[in-house]
Design a protein around this motif. Structure first.
Motif, short mmCIF file in Angstrom:
data_model
loop_
_atom_site.label_atom_id
_atom_site.label_comp_id
_atom_site.label_asym_id
_atom_site.label_seq_id
_atom_site.Cartn_x
_atom_site.Cartn_y
_atom_site.Cartn_z
N CYS A 339 0.67 -1.08 0.16
CA CYS A 339 -0.51 -0.25 0.42
C CYS A 339 0.58 1.55 0.01
O CYS A 339 1.40 1.07 0.73
CB CYS A 339 -0.88 0.17 1.39
N ILE A 340 0.64 2.10 -0.85
CA ILE A 340 1.22 3.69 -0.60
C ILE A 340 -0.02 4.26 -0.64
O ILE A 340 -1.30 4.71 -1.40
CB ILE A 340 1.76 3.56 -2.51
N ILE A 341 0.00 5.75 0.37
CA ILE A 341 -0.70 6.54 0.85
C ILE A 341 0.48 8.19 0.04
O ILE A 341 1.98 7.83 0.18
CB ILE A 341 -0.77 6.29 1.94
N TRP A 342 -0.71 9.12 -0.79
CA TRP A 342 0.31 10.23 -0.31
C TRP A 342 -1.16 11.22 -0.04
O TRP A 342 -2.32 11.18 -0.06
CB TRP A 342 0.28 10.70 -1.48
N SER A 343 -0.66 12.39 0.70
CA SER A 343 -1.69 13.74 0.87
C SER A 343 -0.43 14.53 0.90
O SER A 343 0.40 14.82 1.44
CB SER A 343 -1.83 13.64 2.87
N SER A 344 -1.28 15.23 0.02
CA SER A 344 -0.78 16.97 -0.45
C SER A 344 -1.39 17.66 0.71
O SER A 344 -0.58 18.99 0.86
CB SER A 344 -2.22 17.05 -1.34
N ASP A 354 2.62 -5.73 3.25
CA ASP A 354 2.56 -6.71 4.50
C ASP A 354 1.35 -6.13 6.21
O ASP A 354 2.38 -6.90 6.71
CB ASP A 354 3.35 -8.26 4.31
N ARG A 355 0.72 -4.78 5.78
CA ARG A 355 0.41 -4.17 6.95
C ARG A 355 1.03 -3.42 8.21
O ARG A 355 1.11 -3.15 8.72
CB ARG A 355 -0.70 -5.17 7.66
N ARG A 356 3.41 -3.97 7.37
CA ARG A 356 3.63 -3.21 8.42
C ARG A 356 4.14 -1.85 7.49
O ARG A 356 5.09 -1.77 6.22
CB ARG A 356 5.00 -4.21 8.72
N LEU A 357 4.10 -0.91 8.00
CA LEU A 357 5.26 0.91 7.83
C LEU A 357 6.75 0.43 7.21
O LEU A 357 7.46 -0.02 8.20
CB LEU A 357 4.46 1.54 8.33
N ALA A 358 7.57 0.26 5.89
CA ALA A 358 8.13 0.13 5.37
C ALA A 358 8.88 1.70 5.62
O ALA A 358 10.35 0.95 5.47
CB ALA A 358 8.57 -0.27 4.41
N ALA A 359 8.17 2.58 4.96
CA ALA A 359 9.10 3.94 4.94
C ALA A 359 7.89 5.33 4.95
O ALA A 359 6.55 4.39 4.49
CB ALA A 359 9.02 3.78 3.41
N ILE A 414 -5.97 -0.37 6.08
CA ILE A 414 -4.78 -1.63 5.24
C ILE A 414 -5.09 -2.68 6.12
O ILE A 414 -4.57 -4.14 5.79
CB ILE A 414 -3.67 -1.11 5.62
N SER A 415 -5.09 -2.58 7.53
CA SER A 415 -4.42 -3.76 7.95
C SER A 415 -5.73 -5.11 7.91
O SER A 415 -6.16 -6.37 7.59
CB SER A 415 -4.17 -3.76 9.78
N GLY A 416 -7.14 -4.50 7.60
CA GLY A 416 -8.21 -4.94 7.55
C GLY A 416 -7.93 -5.23 6.42
O GLY A 416 -8.15 -6.84 6.25
N ILE A 417 -7.21 -5.17 5.32
CA ILE A 417 -7.31 -5.50 3.78
C ILE A 417 -6.63 -6.93 3.65
O ILE A 417 -7.17 -7.21 2.90
CB ILE A 417 -6.86 -4.26 3.13
#
Length: 452
Positions: A339-344, A354-359, A414-417
């Motif tokens: 999952c990649i998330i971006w907020s302006s 795999d539901r863990r924050l990698a970066a 994200i964990s639920g998905i």
């Protein structure tokens, strides 16, 4: 001017004639009436008066002539000034018309920008409303969880108090059991003595009964459950992820293998979440997706390339802004959820494996908008709108459950998905919106991940 000249010549001729007539008359009168000197004196006096009168007339004519010449010069200068003023007015009118045309064009541009700003503001209001609703929902869930935890703590405290009471009761029962055991031990000792005496008396008996009694009181053996069954149960849990809906297979590295969405983003995006299951047997991760418009071919890209020793891919939001995302854990040939998330609004991004924050990171431009009206392609990186592919940047492998949201998902969502729960709201694109499969790309329907 010509009239004054004619008048002067006519006046001079008239004066000469009068002089000639007067001279002839005076000559005759001298002979007849008076002496010559008296007549000469009168003629001189008359000639002097005539000179004065002629001089006065000539001065008047000269003044009028000067006035007329000055009037002509004045008229000429006025004409020149009028021409200059007319030319200046023409130039001013032309400049004014140009300025008015420029103002009209700027006004049209301003109206278009105002419409875009209104659209952005409405989109922001919608996003903020959704965020506020989501936050209120999460707050309610947290309140309910706190209430449940409080109730559970109260139940646990009641259970602990009941356990304490049961413990004291159990201690009393244990003491009574110990007393009973002591009594039974005495009875058993007496029973053993009787058995010994009975065995000595019945040593020749063929079927001794005490052996049957010993077999009857043989203790039970508790066996442990096989570990293999537990592993099977765990594998069944992993296979219960049934929210992927479909999968795409990209067999090899070719510029002809890609998928095109039939529609793009309906409005500009200030937040976005991209999630997908992926599996690749290649030693690198190619470009998963690219979104290009007419003015920029790198509006949104997850760019990967076969570099021999790849460790990261580029997450691009409006060229040249990009961040590097680690991909080494994804190159083991197994299914992984990304999952990649971006907020302006915050200028930040979050990257989950795999539901863990990698970066995670920031320094993306705040207030930036991913515009609508572009081309979204899976499996290739666009160097121009809808083309300009490179086979070294092609994606190889499988993508399942690909979904794009127009908001930033929470870690809980994200964990639920990842664990197989239903997908959160706000979806704008999935594989169901793909209109064209190119090359050897194949699209399969599979609800559960274990069937993909």
């Amino acid at each position: 001017m010509e009239f004054s000249k004619k008048f002067i010549w006519f006046f001079i001729i008239w004066v000469c004639c009068n002089l000639h007539v007067s001279c002839s008359q005076h000559a005759e009168s001298v002979k007849q009436r008076k002496p010559f000197f008296e007549r000469l004196r009168r003629l001189e006096e008359q000639f002097r008066r005539f000179q004065e009168l002629s001089l006065t007339r000539l001065q008047t004519i000269s003044a009028n002539f000067n006035i007329s010449s000055s009037v002509d010069l004045r008229l000429q200068s006025l004409t020149e000034q009028y021409n200059k003023i007319s030319a200046t007015m023409n130039r001013f009118q032309t400049a004014t018309e140009n300025d008015i045309a420029t103002l009209k064009s700027w006004l049209k541009k301003l109206q278009k920008k105002t419409k875009k700003i209104d659209l952005k503001m409405s989109t922001l209001e919608q996003i903020l409303n959704e965020r506020s609703k989501q936050m209120s929902k999460e707050k309610k869930e947290q309140t309910e969880m706190m209430a449940n935890l409080t109730a559970a703590v109260e139940d646990q405290s009641e259970g602990i108090s009941s356990l304490a009471a049961g413990r004291s009761k159990l201690q009393k029962e244990m003491e009574s059991i110990r007393d009973e055991v002591k009594g039974h031990s005495v009875i058993i000792a007496r029973f053993e003595e009787r058995m010994k005496s009975t065995l000595q008396n019945d040593a020749l008996s063929p079927k001794p009964r005490p052996v049957q009694a010993a077999a009857a009181i043989e203790p039970r053996v508790h066996r442990a459950r096989p570990v293999k069954a537990a592993k099977q149960q765990d594998s069944q849990k992993e296979g219960s992820i049934c929210n992927v809906n479909s999968m795409m297979h990209f067999p090899n590295s070719s510029i002809e293998n890609y998928a095109t969405f039939g529609k793009d983003f309906s409005t500009g995006l200030f937040e976005i979440t991209i999630c997908s299951w992926l599996k690749t047997k290649a030693n690198y991760l190619g470009t998963m997706l690219s979104y290009a418009t007419e003015d920029n071919d790198n509006k949104l890209v997850l760019h990967g390339r076969n570099t021999g020793k790849q460790t990261t891919i580029h997450f691009v939001i409006g060229d040249p802004s990009f961040r590097e995302l680690p991909v080494r854990p994804l190159l083991d040939g197994r299914w992984h959820h990304v999952c990649i998330i971006w907020s302006s609004f915050e200028g930040k991004y979050w990257y989950y494996i795999d539901r863990r924050l990698a970066a995670t990171g920031s320094k993306f431009r705040k207030g930036y908008e991913i515009p609508a009206g572009g081309t979204l392609i899976i499996g290739q990186e666009q160097d121009n709108m809808g083309g300009g592919f490179d086979d070294n940047e092609s994606f190889i492998g499988n993508l399942a459950g690909f979904t794009i949201w127009n908001r930033a998902l929470s870690p809980g969502e994200i964990s639920g998905i990842t664990t197989g729960k239903s997908l959160p709201g706000g979806q704008i694109l999935t594989f169901n919106n793909v209109s064209t499969l190119n090359g050897e790309v194949q699209h399969y329907n599979c609800t559960c991940l274990e069937h993909c």
